[in-house]
Design a protein around this motif. Structure first.
Motif, mmCIF file in Angstrom:
data_model
loop_
_atom_site.group_PDB
_atom_site.id
_atom_site.type_symbol
_atom_site.label_atom_id
_atom_site.label_comp_id
_atom_site.label_asym_id
_atom_site.label_seq_id
_atom_site.Cartn_x
_atom_site.Cartn_y
_atom_site.Cartn_z
ATOM 1 N N ARG A 47 -4.584 6.218 1.140
ATOM 2 C CA ARG A 47 -3.191 5.746 1.240
ATOM 3 C C ARG A 47 -3.089 4.484 2.096
ATOM 4 N NH1 ARG A 47 -2.292 11.594 1.637
ATOM 5 N NH2 ARG A 47 -2.199 11.407 3.898
ATOM 6 N N THR A 102 0.830 -1.211 0.000
ATOM 7 C CA THR A 102 0.000 0.000 0.000
ATOM 8 C C THR A 102 0.867 1.265 0.000
ATOM 9 O OG1 THR A 102 -0.097 0.173 2.405
ATOM 10 C CG2 THR A 102 -1.795 -1.188 1.344
ATOM 11 N N TYR A 103 0.213 2.365 -0.302
ATOM 12 C CA TYR A 103 0.896 3.663 -0.276
ATOM 13 C C TYR A 103 1.498 3.926 1.099
ATOM 14 C CZ TYR A 103 -1.498 4.823 -4.657
ATOM 15 O OH TYR A 103 -1.958 4.840 -5.946
ATOM 16 N N ASN A 104 0.719 3.665 2.159
ATOM 17 C CA ASN A 104 1.239 3.918 3.500
ATOM 18 C C ASN A 104 2.450 3.057 3.802
ATOM 19 O OD1 ASN A 104 -0.308 6.002 4.344
ATOM 20 N ND2 ASN A 104 -1.683 4.789 5.637
ATOM 21 N N PHE A 154 9.386 8.466 -3.409
ATOM 22 C CA PHE A 154 8.131 7.780 -3.087
ATOM 23 C C PHE A 154 7.400 8.507 -1.955
ATOM 24 C CE2 PHE A 154 9.750 4.093 -5.445
ATOM 25 C CZ PHE A 154 8.607 3.786 -6.155
ATOM 26 N N THR A 211 -2.891 0.789 -3.508
ATOM 27 C CA THR A 211 -1.590 0.163 -3.755
ATOM 28 C C THR A 211 -0.906 0.787 -4.968
ATOM 29 O OG1 THR A 211 -2.516 -1.521 -5.219
ATOM 30 C CG2 THR A 211 -2.467 -2.042 -2.862
ATOM 31 N N PHE A 212 0.433 0.768 -4.921
ATOM 32 C CA PHE A 212 1.229 1.205 -6.075
ATOM 33 C C PHE A 212 0.922 0.304 -7.275
ATOM 34 C CE2 PHE A 212 5.894 1.241 -7.725
ATOM 35 C CZ PHE A 212 5.581 2.178 -8.683
ATOM 36 N N ILE A 239 3.860 10.358 -2.444
ATOM 37 C CA ILE A 239 2.679 9.751 -1.812
ATOM 38 C C ILE A 239 2.030 10.731 -0.837
ATOM 39 C CG2 ILE A 239 1.936 7.901 -0.261
ATOM 40 C CD1 ILE A 239 4.103 6.143 -1.682
ATOM 41 N N SER A 252 -2.353 1.202 -8.828
ATOM 42 C CA SER A 252 -2.281 2.455 -9.577
ATOM 43 C C SER A 252 -1.658 2.216 -10.950
ATOM 44 C CB SER A 252 -1.460 3.482 -8.786
ATOM 45 O OG SER A 252 -1.263 4.656 -9.539
ATOM 46 N N MET A 260 5.299 4.647 2.104
ATOM 47 C CA MET A 260 5.644 5.920 2.735
ATOM 48 C C MET A 260 6.367 5.693 4.062
ATOM 49 S SD MET A 260 3.188 9.165 2.818
ATOM 50 C CE MET A 260 2.163 8.939 4.220
ATOM 51 N N LEU A 304 1.874 8.213 -9.103
ATOM 52 C CA LEU A 304 3.037 7.318 -9.096
ATOM 53 C C LEU A 304 3.347 6.716 -10.456
ATOM 54 C CD1 LEU A 304 3.080 5.481 -5.666
ATOM 55 C CD2 LEU A 304 3.990 7.695 -6.341
#
Lengths: 275, 161
Positions: free
Chosen positions: A105, A75-77, A92, A109-110, A96, A113, A80, A123
């Motif tokens: 976030r 995931t984005y979080n 990144f 998910t990257f 993000i 995306s 990050m 991204l």
């Protein structure tokens, strides 16, 4: 808002997921769901089956060596919060921080995306600037697609209908690499009206654009203007040539002329930041 | 369309219901389980009135299907206070600072603030405003909400005496 009815399948293995979408071309892969579910609620998407891959633990890891390997379900979080990733590839975290909100976030998910390929995603442009490869599994086996060949058009990628994106690899930037992502966000949606990523690694400078184009684009005009390095004159020239050969889209919020102006402004600021 | 049985632990209690696969978590909570503290605002994943916690992750419950969460552990606004009725520090802070007017956004706002403070126990005003960008309030202008978050953060750090 209620989506069109569908059947739900929780994939037990990656091959199980591939088998489901091979058998039913109308099925969709469900990962974070933060693009797909809103689209289904608006009935812009109406798959007859969802294949939920969120239980596949082999798609959840990040590893860093000569390449950075990011599993499809990271995931984005998680990206990050990854200090090891931030140490080698800080773009990144900074990108993000500029996308979605706390809940998006936490779930988005990257990999999702990149698979969805929204033209206003953030991204996707960062990925193209970093360079690298999309890895996928289909019913005939595994396949690797260089990012330069991956994004095809609006919401369209080189992934085949029977392929599941499994991970993304990115060459680990050198220790002295500089990178930045700058964005003009839509004031209501937060999506990128214009997003510019710029990465300088050794003699190489890559500049990409998202938000203003149908798919993320390398800004070749800007990159070529930097052949003699980054200084006040070359950066100015790069900004002026940023949209050369690139079709800039317009909409109600920002027409083509305004967006082109924003591209030039953000390219200049991005290059100044990595000079 | 066939119904599927979905079982999850909601606020510490195991609950089950038969729902269609397309049933969103927010409708499962409100319509199947009768937990109407979680609100439907925009219904387009923007306003945050429906925020709950799923397996420890802050989640807009209008953007997940209940069927995805069979076996999950969910906390809603109803599960935040102690069993003796003592408010959670974030609830207490929204009351103390009057961090609401109509109250419609408040359940989701409180759930998001709780998630925000778990990630950052000492947020600045800017971090609070950015941290709540997924929660819309049409009444307050956010000023008292920011005050409430600072109040709750201090309380949770043990500083409000």
């Amino acid at each position: 808002m209620i989506p069109v009815a569908f059947t739900y399948h929780r994939a037990e293995t990656l091959d199980d997921a591939v088998a489901r979408i091979t058998e039913n071309p109308d099925a969709k892969i469900l990962a974070g769901g933060h693009s797909l579910v809103p689209a289904m609620k608006l009935r812009l998407a109406a798959p007859s089956e969802l294949v939920d891959i969120t239980g596949l633990s082999e798609l959840k890891s990040v590893s860093i060596g000569d390449a950075i390997e990011i599993g499809a379900l990271v995931t984005y979080n998680e990206l990050m919060d990854n200090d090891e990733l931030h140490a080698v590839c800080p773009i990144f975290r900074s990108a993000i921080e500029q996308l979605g909100d706390l809940q998006v976030r936490a779930r988005g998910t990257f990999g999702g995306s990149v698979a969805h390929a929204d033209p206003a995603a953030d991204l996707t442009g960062v990925f193209l600037a970093l360079g690298g490869t999309v890895h996928a599994r289909g019913h005939k086996g595994d396949r690797s697609i260089p990012v330069e060949e991956y994004f095809v058009d609006l919401w369209t990628t080189a992934l085949a209908p029977d392929e599941v994106l499994t991970c993304i690899t990115i060459p680990t930037p050198g220790p002295d690499a500089k990178m930045v992502y700058l964005k003009h966000r839509h004031p209501a949606s937060g999506y990128a009206v214009v997003g510019v990523a710029a990465i300088r690694d050794g003699d190489s400078v890559r500049v990409t654009l998202t938000g203003a184009t149908s798919k993320p684009e390398r800004l070749i005009g800007a990159e070529q203007a930097l052949a003699d390095g980054l200084n006040t004159e070359t950066i100015q020239a790069a900004a002026e040539h940023a949209t050369d050969g690139v079709v800039i889209n317009g909409d109600l919020y920002a027409d083509e002329e305004y967006r082109s102006h924003l591209v030039r402004v953000l390219v200049k600021r991005a290059l100044e930041a990595i000079a | 369309m066939d119904l599927v049985n979905v079982t999850m632990t909601v606020n510490g209690v195991e609950r089950s219901a038969e729902v269609e696969p397309r049933t969103l978590l927010v409708h499962y909570l409100r319509d199947a389980l009768g937990l109407t503290g979680t609100h439907v605002g925009c219904d387009t994943s923007q306003c945050g009135a429906c925020v709950v916690e799923v397996n420890g992750i802050t989640t807009k419950s209008c953007t997940m299907f209940a069927v995805q969460l069979d076996g999950a552990n969910v906390t809603t606004i109803e599960g935040l206070a102690d069993s003796d009725g003592t408010f959670h520090p974030v609830q207490e802070a929204f009351w103390a600072e009057h961090g609401l007017q109509c109250g419609y956004c408040t359940p989701g706002m409180i759930m998001s603030v709780n998630a925000l403070l778990q990630r950052n126990s000492t947020p600045t005003d800017e971090e609070i405003r950015e941290g709540l960008e997924g929660n819309l309030c049409r009444c307050t202008g956010y000023h008292n909400i920011v005050n409430a978050v600072k109040h709750a953060a201090a309380e949770m750090r043990g500083e409000n005496d």
